[in-house]
Design a protein around this motif. Structure first.
Motif, PDB file in Angstrom:
ATOM      1  N   ALA A  98       0.828  -1.200   0.000  1.00  0.00           N
ATOM      2  CA  ALA A  98       0.000   0.000   0.000  1.00  0.00           C
ATOM      3  C   ALA A  98       0.866   1.255   0.000  1.00  0.00           C
ATOM      4  O   ALA A  98       0.568   2.233  -0.705  1.00  0.00           O
ATOM      5  N   THR A  99       1.954   1.212   0.776  1.00  0.00           N
ATOM      6  CA  THR A  99       2.868   2.360   0.819  1.00  0.00           C
ATOM      7  C   THR A  99       3.518   2.584  -0.541  1.00  0.00           C
ATOM      8  O   THR A  99       3.614   3.715  -1.027  1.00  0.00           O
ATOM      9  N   ASN A 100       3.961   1.491  -1.155  1.00  0.00           N
ATOM     10  CA  ASN A 100       4.561   1.592  -2.488  1.00  0.00           C
ATOM     11  C   ASN A 100       3.563   2.140  -3.502  1.00  0.00           C
ATOM     12  O   ASN A 100       3.918   2.931  -4.382  1.00  0.00           O
ATOM     13  N   ALA A 101       2.317   1.700  -3.368  1.00  0.00           N
ATOM     14  CA  ALA A 101       1.279   2.165  -4.281  1.00  0.00           C
ATOM     15  C   ALA A 101       1.061   3.666  -4.115  1.00  0.00           C
ATOM     16  O   ALA A 101       0.939   4.398  -5.103  1.00  0.00           O
ATOM     17  N   ASP A 102       1.024   4.141  -2.879  1.00  0.00           N
ATOM     18  CA  ASP A 102       0.842   5.576  -2.636  1.00  0.00           C
ATOM     19  C   ASP A 102       1.976   6.388  -3.267  1.00  0.00           C
ATOM     20  O   ASP A 102       1.746   7.462  -3.831  1.00  0.00           O
ATOM     21  N   ALA A 164      -4.751   3.537 -12.646  1.00  0.00           N
ATOM     22  CA  ALA A 164      -5.537   2.299 -12.637  1.00  0.00           C
ATOM     23  C   ALA A 164      -4.620   1.083 -12.711  1.00  0.00           C
ATOM     24  O   ALA A 164      -4.859   0.059 -12.055  1.00  0.00           O
ATOM     25  N   ASP A 165      -3.553   1.187 -13.505  1.00  0.00           N
ATOM     26  CA  ASP A 165      -2.584   0.089 -13.584  1.00  0.00           C
ATOM     27  C   ASP A 165      -1.943  -0.168 -12.223  1.00  0.00           C
ATOM     28  O   ASP A 165      -1.742  -1.319 -11.835  1.00  0.00           O
ATOM     29  N   VAL A 166      -1.629   0.895 -11.512  1.00  0.00           N
ATOM     30  CA  VAL A 166      -1.058   0.739 -10.170  1.00  0.00           C
ATOM     31  C   VAL A 166      -2.060   0.065  -9.250  1.00  0.00           C
ATOM     32  O   VAL A 166      -1.721  -0.830  -8.467  1.00  0.00           O
ATOM     33  N   HIS A 167      -3.305   0.468  -9.359  1.00  0.00           N
ATOM     34  CA  HIS A 167      -4.357  -0.109  -8.506  1.00  0.00           C
ATOM     35  C   HIS A 167      -4.477  -1.609  -8.718  1.00  0.00           C
ATOM     36  O   HIS A 167      -4.579  -2.378  -7.752  1.00  0.00           O
ATOM     37  N   PHE A 168      -4.446  -2.046  -9.966  1.00  0.00           N
ATOM     38  CA  PHE A 168      -4.628  -3.472 -10.258  1.00  0.00           C
ATOM     39  C   PHE A 168      -3.358  -4.285 -10.045  1.00  0.00           C
ATOM     40  O   PHE A 168      -3.426  -5.485  -9.794  1.00  0.00           O
ATOM     41  N   SER A 169      -2.201  -3.654 -10.129  1.00  0.00           N
ATOM     42  CA  SER A 169      -0.945  -4.405 -10.003  1.00  0.00           C
ATOM     43  C   SER A 169      -0.482  -4.542  -8.558  1.00  0.00           C
ATOM     44  O   SER A 169      -0.237  -5.647  -8.078  1.00  0.00           O
ATOM     45  N   GLY A 171      -1.758  -2.186  -5.797  1.00  0.00           N
ATOM     46  CA  GLY A 171      -2.446  -1.224  -4.947  1.00  0.00           C
ATOM     47  C   GLY A 171      -2.871  -1.861  -3.645  1.00  0.00           C
ATOM     48  O   GLY A 171      -2.588  -3.026  -3.369  1.00  0.00           O
ATOM     49  N   SER A 172      -3.551  -1.100  -2.807  1.00  0.00           N
ATOM     50  CA  SER A 172      -4.001  -1.608  -1.520  1.00  0.00           C
ATOM     51  C   SER A 172      -5.182  -2.546  -1.679  1.00  0.00           C
ATOM     52  O   SER A 172      -5.596  -3.187  -0.715  1.00  0.00           O
ATOM     53  N   GLY A 173      -5.729  -2.623  -2.907  1.00  0.00           N
ATOM     54  CA  GLY A 173      -6.898  -3.469  -3.110  1.00  0.00           C
ATOM     55  C   GLY A 173      -8.204  -2.725  -2.924  1.00  0.00           C
ATOM     56  O   GLY A 173      -9.269  -3.252  -3.193  1.00  0.00           O
ATOM     57  N   LYS A 174      -8.133  -1.472  -2.483  1.00  0.00           N
ATOM     58  CA  LYS A 174      -9.341  -0.691  -2.249  1.00  0.00           C
ATOM     59  C   LYS A 174      -9.555   0.274  -3.415  1.00  0.00           C
ATOM     60  O   LYS A 174      -8.669   1.053  -3.763  1.00  0.00           O
ATOM     61  N   TYR A 175     -10.732   0.220  -3.982  1.00  0.00           N
ATOM     62  CA  TYR A 175     -11.059   1.117  -5.091  1.00  0.00           C
ATOM     63  C   TYR A 175     -11.044   2.570  -4.630  1.00  0.00           C
ATOM     64  O   TYR A 175     -10.699   3.473  -5.405  1.00  0.00           O
ATOM     65  N   GLU A 176     -11.412   2.781  -3.368  1.00  0.00           N
ATOM     66  CA  GLU A 176     -11.464   4.139  -2.829  1.00  0.00           C
ATOM     67  C   GLU A 176     -10.102   4.834  -2.919  1.00  0.00           C
ATOM     68  O   GLU A 176     -10.032   6.056  -3.149  1.00  0.00           O
ATOM     69  N   ASP A 177      -9.011   4.072  -2.727  1.00  0.00           N
ATOM     70  CA  ASP A 177      -7.676   4.661  -2.800  1.00  0.00           C
ATOM     71  C   ASP A 177      -7.375   5.155  -4.217  1.00  0.00           C
ATOM     72  O   ASP A 177      -6.909   6.288  -4.407  1.00  0.00           O
TER      73      ASP A 177
END
Length: 205
Positions: A98-102, A164-169, A171-177
Motif C-alpha cells: 500500500a505504501t509503495n502504491a501511494d 488504474a494500472d497501479v491499482h490493479f498491479s 495497490g491496496s486493493g481498495k477502489y477508494e484509494d
C-alpha cells in the motif's frame, strides 16, 4: 362372586361375599405368565449376551475411531498454528504494498500535473489563433474551445489510466484509494482548463 348369609351373635343376618380361591384370581395368572416368560428368556439368554458383546465391541470401535479423528484434528490444528504466526508478516507485506502504491500514485500525480500545466499555455495560444479565423460565430468558438479542452482531458485520462494500472498491479486493493488519487488529478485538469474557458469567454464577447 358368590354371596353367603351369616347370622351374627346379635341375631341379625349379614350377607358376606365369598373370596375366590387364589388360583381363580386374574393377578395370579398374570404373575404366572410373567414367571414363565422370565424362565424362557433366561434359557435363550445366550443370544442376548452375544448381542450385548457385539454392541459393546461396536461401541468400542466407534470410540477408537472418534479418538483417532480427534487426534488427527488436533495434529491438523497444531500444523496450522505456524500459519497463524505468519499472518502478521502477510499484513506487513500488504502495508508495504500500500505504501509503495501511494508513492507511485503520487509520482503519477506529480508528473501529469506538470504535463497539464505545461500544455495549457500552448492550447490557449492555439485557441486564440483559430478563434481569429472563425467564421461560425459563437458556436464555432465553442467548438474550438471544446477541442482544446479535450486535448487537455486526454493528458489527464492518460495519467488516470496509469493510476488504474497501479491499482490493479500492487495497490491496496481498495477502489477508494485509486478513486481518491484519480480525483486529485481530475481536479488539476478542471482547474487548468479554466484558462481555455476564459479565452473562449473573452473572444465570445
Amino acid at each position: 362372586m358368590a354371596k353367603k348369609k351369616v347370622t351374627g351373635e346379635d341375631g341379625k343376618t349379614y350377607v358376606m361375599k365369598e373370596k375366590k380361591p387364589i388360583y381363580k384370581r386374574i393377578w395370579f395368572w398374570v404373575l404366572a405368565v410373567l414367571v414363565v416368560a422370565g424362565v424362557a428368556g433366561s434359557l435363550g439368554g445366550g443370544d442376548d449376551n452375544n448381542a450385548a458383546k457385539d454392541a459393546q465391541e461396536s461401541s468400542s470401535t466407534t470410540v477408537e475411531t472418534e479418538t483417532n479423528e480427534s487426534t488427527k484434528e488436533s495434529e491438523a490444528t497444531k500444523e496450522s498454528e505456524p500459519a497463524k504466526e505468519s499472518a502478521p508478516a502477510s499484513t506487513e507485506s500488504e502495508e508495504e504494498e500500500a505504501t509503495n502504491a501511494d508513492e507511485k500514485y503520487q509520482a503519477i500525480l506529480d508528473e501529469y500535473t506538470q504535463k497539464i500545466k505545461d500544455a495549457v499555455p500552448g492550447l490557449v495560444d492555439e485557441y486564440n489563433a483559430e478563434a481569429e479565423k472563425n467564421q461560425d460565430g459563437v458556436e464555432g468558438l465553442a467548438e474550438i474551445s471544446n477541442n482544446k479542452i479535450s486535448e487537455l482531458a486526454e493528458i489527464s485520462n492518460d495519467g488516470i489510466s496509469k493510476m488504474a494500472d497501479v491499482h490493479f498491479s500492487n495497490g491496496s486493493g481498495k477502489y477508494e484509494d485509486y478513486e481518491s488519487w484519480a480525483t486529485k488529478l481530475t481536479d488539476v485538469y478542471m482547474k487548468e482548463a479554466e484558462a481555455i474557458t476564459d479565452a473562449y469567454m473573452a473572444s465570445a464577447q
